[in-house]
Design an enzyme around this catalytic site. Sequence first.
Site, PDB file in Angstrom:
ATOM      1  N   SER A   1       0.840  -1.192   0.000  1.00  0.00           N
ATOM      2  CA  SER A   1       0.000   0.000   0.000  1.00  0.00           C
ATOM      3  C   SER A   1       0.881   1.251   0.000  1.00  0.00           C
ATOM      4  CB  SER A   1      -0.953  -0.038   1.196  1.00  0.00           C
ATOM      5  OG  SER A   1      -2.016   0.865   1.021  1.00  0.00           O
TER       6      SER A   1
ATOM      7  N   ASP B   1      -5.457  -2.796  -3.496  1.00  0.00           N
ATOM      8  CA  ASP B   1      -4.544  -2.524  -2.379  1.00  0.00           C
ATOM      9  C   ASP B   1      -3.849  -3.786  -1.856  1.00  0.00           C
ATOM     10  OD1 ASP B   1      -3.473  -1.780   0.203  1.00  0.00           O
ATOM     11  OD2 ASP B   1      -4.834  -0.077   0.200  1.00  0.00           O
TER      12      ASP B   1
END
Length: 306
Positions: free
Chosen positions: A39, A183
């Site tokens: 991320s 993500d």
Amino acid sequence: MKKALVISGGGSKGAFAGGVAQYLMKNKQKKYDLFVGSSTGSLMVSHLALGQVDALKKLYTTVNQHTIFSNSPFVIKKIHGEKVISINHLNILWNFINGRKTFGESKNLRKLIKNNVTEEMYLEIKRNKIEAVVAVSNLSANEVEYKSINDCSYNDFCDWIWASCNYVPFMSLLNKNGCEYADGGFGCLVPIREAILRGATEIDAIILETEVTQINRIKSKNPFSLLFDVFDFMLEHVERHNITIGKLSAKHHDVKLNLYYTPTVLTTNSLVFDKELMTKWWKAGYKHAKRKDDDTMNEFRVDLLS
């Protein structure tokens, strides 16, 4: 000996990780052979691999909502001094009319990555034989994938960084190679084990959460805040699982593992990108790493004297 720096996910809280990395790399003069990020951590690995801490600091202390979102799905309001997220009905409706699968779009982030992680940087990292790895969640195959700069073209690597940062369904979904990617934190928020599997014998891991739970969440005010709370709940448990597996793997492979948690809760809305707050968090990360290092040295002196 192969040293690795692992950086967890955490959205805007990545500024704190930058401060920790600055202390470790500039003050402690630590050299790493491997950088693994998930991320927001994936956005940092390229700069850190080249020691470009100042450029990374500028990036993390100048971004705002527009820098990230091309179509923001929420409105940020300040209530009693606290920033609260509410739904931007018009933008969401526009996204659905245009056939998008997500509430918002983060195409501006893709441009930001392209402008700040240049092809020259990509080539220099490969020349220096430093490995930079990002975690992405393959929603189609239901698995986590780790993309090394050594196995990717420049454009592909930028795509993987972008995918790893995209907090779906609030941000864009990457369609690539017939699969949908999102993500990296959804599958692996703290990729310690991956660093070990890639041969790391010493790891510094920056975790953008407190070591113990310090908050009880207030009741949700709207569907978005409820969705954020649900996601945070799930990701917190993913994080704990990753850390537990990482610790066990480190013990099994005799890997030295240093963990850097945030000492306090930085924010409950990590998709709010506030330049002033992120500047403070960068400084806080630097001070926290220094304080942790000072405490370690003091303990070492006590052991010698005892």
